[in-house]
Design a protein around this motif. Structure first.
Motif, PDB file in Angstrom:
ATOM      1  N   GLU A   1      88.037  39.395  15.722  1.00  0.00           N
ATOM      2  CA  GLU A   1      88.712  40.197  14.432  1.00  0.00           C
ATOM      3  C   GLU A   1      89.348  38.869  13.367  1.00  0.00           C
ATOM      4  O   GLU A   1      88.845  39.194  12.208  1.00  0.00           O
ATOM      5  CB  GLU A   1      89.822  40.927  14.714  1.00  0.00           C
ATOM      6  N   ARG A   2      89.841  38.026  13.975  1.00  0.00           N
ATOM      7  CA  ARG A   2      90.195  36.944  13.097  1.00  0.00           C
ATOM      8  C   ARG A   2      89.033  36.066  12.352  1.00  0.00           C
ATOM      9  O   ARG A   2      88.912  35.905  11.201  1.00  0.00           O
ATOM     10  CB  ARG A   2      90.964  35.922  14.179  1.00  0.00           C
ATOM     11  N   MET A   3      87.788  35.888  13.022  1.00  0.00           N
ATOM     12  CA  MET A   3      86.699  35.385  12.472  1.00  0.00           C
ATOM     13  C   MET A   3      86.100  36.338  11.349  1.00  0.00           C
ATOM     14  O   MET A   3      85.703  35.497  10.517  1.00  0.00           O
ATOM     15  CB  MET A   3      85.590  35.241  13.651  1.00  0.00           C
ATOM     16  N   MET A   4      86.153  37.333  11.786  1.00  0.00           N
ATOM     17  CA  MET A   4      85.693  38.381  10.779  1.00  0.00           C
ATOM     18  C   MET A   4      86.629  38.593   9.514  1.00  0.00           C
ATOM     19  O   MET A   4      86.142  38.506   8.462  1.00  0.00           O
ATOM     20  CB  MET A   4      85.589  39.781  11.090  1.00  0.00           C
ATOM     21  N   ILE A   5      87.818  38.172   9.681  1.00  0.00           N
ATOM     22  CA  ILE A   5      88.697  38.382   8.358  1.00  0.00           C
ATOM     23  C   ILE A   5      88.740  37.460   7.800  1.00  0.00           C
ATOM     24  O   ILE A   5      88.770  37.294   6.585  1.00  0.00           O
ATOM     25  CB  ILE A   5      90.336  38.584   9.046  1.00  0.00           C
ATOM     26  N   MET A   6      88.587  35.986   8.505  1.00  0.00           N
ATOM     27  CA  MET A   6      88.273  34.826   7.621  1.00  0.00           C
ATOM     28  C   MET A   6      87.007  34.593   6.734  1.00  0.00           C
ATOM     29  O   MET A   6      86.910  34.452   5.500  1.00  0.00           O
ATOM     30  CB  MET A   6      88.262  33.487   8.610  1.00  0.00           C
ATOM     31  N   ASN A   7      86.114  35.402   7.434  1.00  0.00           N
ATOM     32  CA  ASN A   7      84.570  35.375   6.582  1.00  0.00           C
ATOM     33  C   ASN A   7      84.636  36.613   5.410  1.00  0.00           C
ATOM     34  O   ASN A   7      84.240  36.363   4.393  1.00  0.00           O
ATOM     35  CB  ASN A   7      83.566  35.899   7.602  1.00  0.00           C
ATOM     36  N   ALA A   8      85.539  37.648   5.925  1.00  0.00           N
ATOM     37  CA  ALA A   8      85.787  38.597   4.825  1.00  0.00           C
ATOM     38  C   ALA A   8      86.727  37.894   3.834  1.00  0.00           C
ATOM     39  O   ALA A   8      86.208  38.283   2.353  1.00  0.00           O
ATOM     40  CB  ALA A   8      86.509  39.887   5.213  1.00  0.00           C
TER      41      ALA A   8
ATOM     42  N   THR B   1      86.677  34.838   2.699  1.00  0.00           N
ATOM     43  CA  THR B   1      85.639  34.027   2.064  1.00  0.00           C
ATOM     44  C   THR B   1      84.731  34.689   1.141  1.00  0.00           C
ATOM     45  O   THR B   1      84.696  34.354   0.036  1.00  0.00           O
ATOM     46  CB  THR B   1      84.844  33.194   3.375  1.00  0.00           C
ATOM     47  N   LEU B   2      84.000  35.844   1.627  1.00  0.00           N
ATOM     48  CA  LEU B   2      83.048  36.398   0.809  1.00  0.00           C
ATOM     49  C   LEU B   2      83.644  37.183  -0.400  1.00  0.00           C
ATOM     50  O   LEU B   2      83.312  37.353  -1.305  1.00  0.00           O
ATOM     51  CB  LEU B   2      82.194  37.559   1.714  1.00  0.00           C
ATOM     52  N   ALA B   3      85.082  37.753  -0.166  1.00  0.00           N
ATOM     53  CA  ALA B   3      85.734  38.303  -1.267  1.00  0.00           C
ATOM     54  C   ALA B   3      86.181  37.457  -2.372  1.00  0.00           C
ATOM     55  O   ALA B   3      86.033  37.474  -3.549  1.00  0.00           O
ATOM     56  CB  ALA B   3      86.984  38.921  -0.808  1.00  0.00           C
TER      57      ALA B   3
ATOM     58  N   ASN C   1      76.274  39.057  -0.929  1.00  0.00           N
ATOM     59  CA  ASN C   1      77.817  38.770  -0.674  1.00  0.00           C
ATOM     60  C   ASN C   1      78.602  40.114  -0.630  1.00  0.00           C
ATOM     61  O   ASN C   1      79.368  40.370   0.340  1.00  0.00           O
ATOM     62  CB  ASN C   1      78.362  37.874  -1.490  1.00  0.00           C
ATOM     63  N   VAL C   2      78.542  41.048  -1.553  1.00  0.00           N
ATOM     64  CA  VAL C   2      79.059  42.143  -1.503  1.00  0.00           C
ATOM     65  C   VAL C   2      78.661  42.992  -0.375  1.00  0.00           C
ATOM     66  O   VAL C   2      79.253  43.802   0.227  1.00  0.00           O
ATOM     67  CB  VAL C   2      78.681  43.100  -2.869  1.00  0.00           C
ATOM     68  N   THR C   3      77.199  43.071  -0.138  1.00  0.00           N
ATOM     69  CA  THR C   3      76.846  43.765   0.951  1.00  0.00           C
ATOM     70  C   THR C   3      77.374  43.313   2.384  1.00  0.00           C
ATOM     71  O   THR C   3      77.785  44.151   3.305  1.00  0.00           O
ATOM     72  CB  THR C   3      75.299  43.769   1.125  1.00  0.00           C
ATOM     73  N   LEU C   4      77.451  41.904   2.494  1.00  0.00           N
ATOM     74  CA  LEU C   4      78.062  41.321   3.703  1.00  0.00           C
ATOM     75  C   LEU C   4      79.497  41.733   3.823  1.00  0.00           C
ATOM     76  O   LEU C   4      79.973  41.913   4.991  1.00  0.00           O
ATOM     77  CB  LEU C   4      77.914  39.853   3.682  1.00  0.00           C
ATOM     78  N   LEU C   5      80.172  41.557   2.804  1.00  0.00           N
ATOM     79  CA  LEU C   5      81.414  41.846   2.869  1.00  0.00           C
ATOM     80  C   LEU C   5      81.815  43.256   3.121  1.00  0.00           C
ATOM     81  O   LEU C   5      82.649  43.589   4.042  1.00  0.00           O
ATOM     82  CB  LEU C   5      82.271  41.663   1.503  1.00  0.00           C
ATOM     83  N   GLY C   6      81.088  44.399   2.736  1.00  0.00           N
ATOM     84  CA  GLY C   6      81.151  45.669   3.065  1.00  0.00           C
ATOM     85  C   GLY C   6      80.928  45.877   4.582  1.00  0.00           C
ATOM     86  O   GLY C   6      81.766  46.497   5.168  1.00  0.00           O
TER      87      GLY C   6
ATOM     88  N   LYS D   1      82.920  47.094  10.199  1.00  0.00           N
ATOM     89  CA  LYS D   1      83.027  46.656  11.430  1.00  0.00           C
ATOM     90  C   LYS D   1      84.340  46.287  11.888  1.00  0.00           C
ATOM     91  O   LYS D   1      84.953  46.792  13.277  1.00  0.00           O
ATOM     92  CB  LYS D   1      82.594  45.331  11.652  1.00  0.00           C
ATOM     93  N   LEU D   2      85.348  45.959  10.861  1.00  0.00           N
ATOM     94  CA  LEU D   2      86.804  45.970  11.015  1.00  0.00           C
ATOM     95  C   LEU D   2      87.552  47.284  11.030  1.00  0.00           C
ATOM     96  O   LEU D   2      88.683  47.496  11.387  1.00  0.00           O
ATOM     97  CB  LEU D   2      87.579  45.162  10.192  1.00  0.00           C
TER      98      LEU D   2
END
Length: 127
Positions: free
Chosen positions: A48-55, A57-59, A83-88, A93-94
């Motif tokens: 989850e921490r990795m996903m938050i960091m990636n989110a 970054t994408l934001a 980027n918008v699609t990946l962020l969503g 997932k979170l």
């Protein structure tokens, strides 16, 4: 990361490097990461921490492109959409966003009676 305080701490250690917290970008990244962690409502596990960091970054990339667009600068629209699609996808997932669905499908009820009636009326006019 500590959820006991009002704003959780979101350390800026990326790729094994401690990032200088004084830049505007680092402060924004920390703010986004902290807000996402607060929305998660618990200390994130490693995944989850990795996903938050990636989110976060994408934001930031999406915000940069949106600011450029609003200032009349050209942006790479395909990259922005990606980027918008990946962020969503990461937010889904979170558990922070719901996956969108096709509200025009006839076998599903609308989100509310009024919305369902509008969809049905539009479909009848087309046919």
């Amino acid at each position: 990361m500590n959820l006991d305080s009002e704003q959780p701490s979101f350390d800026l250690i990326v790729a094994g490097r401690k990032i200088d917290n004084r830049t505007a970008e680092a402060r924004r990244f920390r703010a986004l990461g902290g807000e996402l962690q607060m929305q998660l409502g618990r200390n994130p596990n490693a995944a989850e921490r990795m996903m938050i960091m990636n989110a976060a970054t994408l934001a930031m990339l999406c915000e940069r492109d949106a600011a450029d667009l609003l200032e009349g600068k050209k942006i790479d629209a395909e990259s922005y959409r990606r980027n918008v699609t990946l962020l969503g996808s990461i937010l889904v997932k979170l558990g922070m966003a719901m996956k969108s669905r096709d509200v025009t499908k006839r076998d599903r009820a609308g989100a509310d009676d009024f919305g369902a009636a509008l969809i049905e009326a539009s479909a009848q006019r087309i046919n």
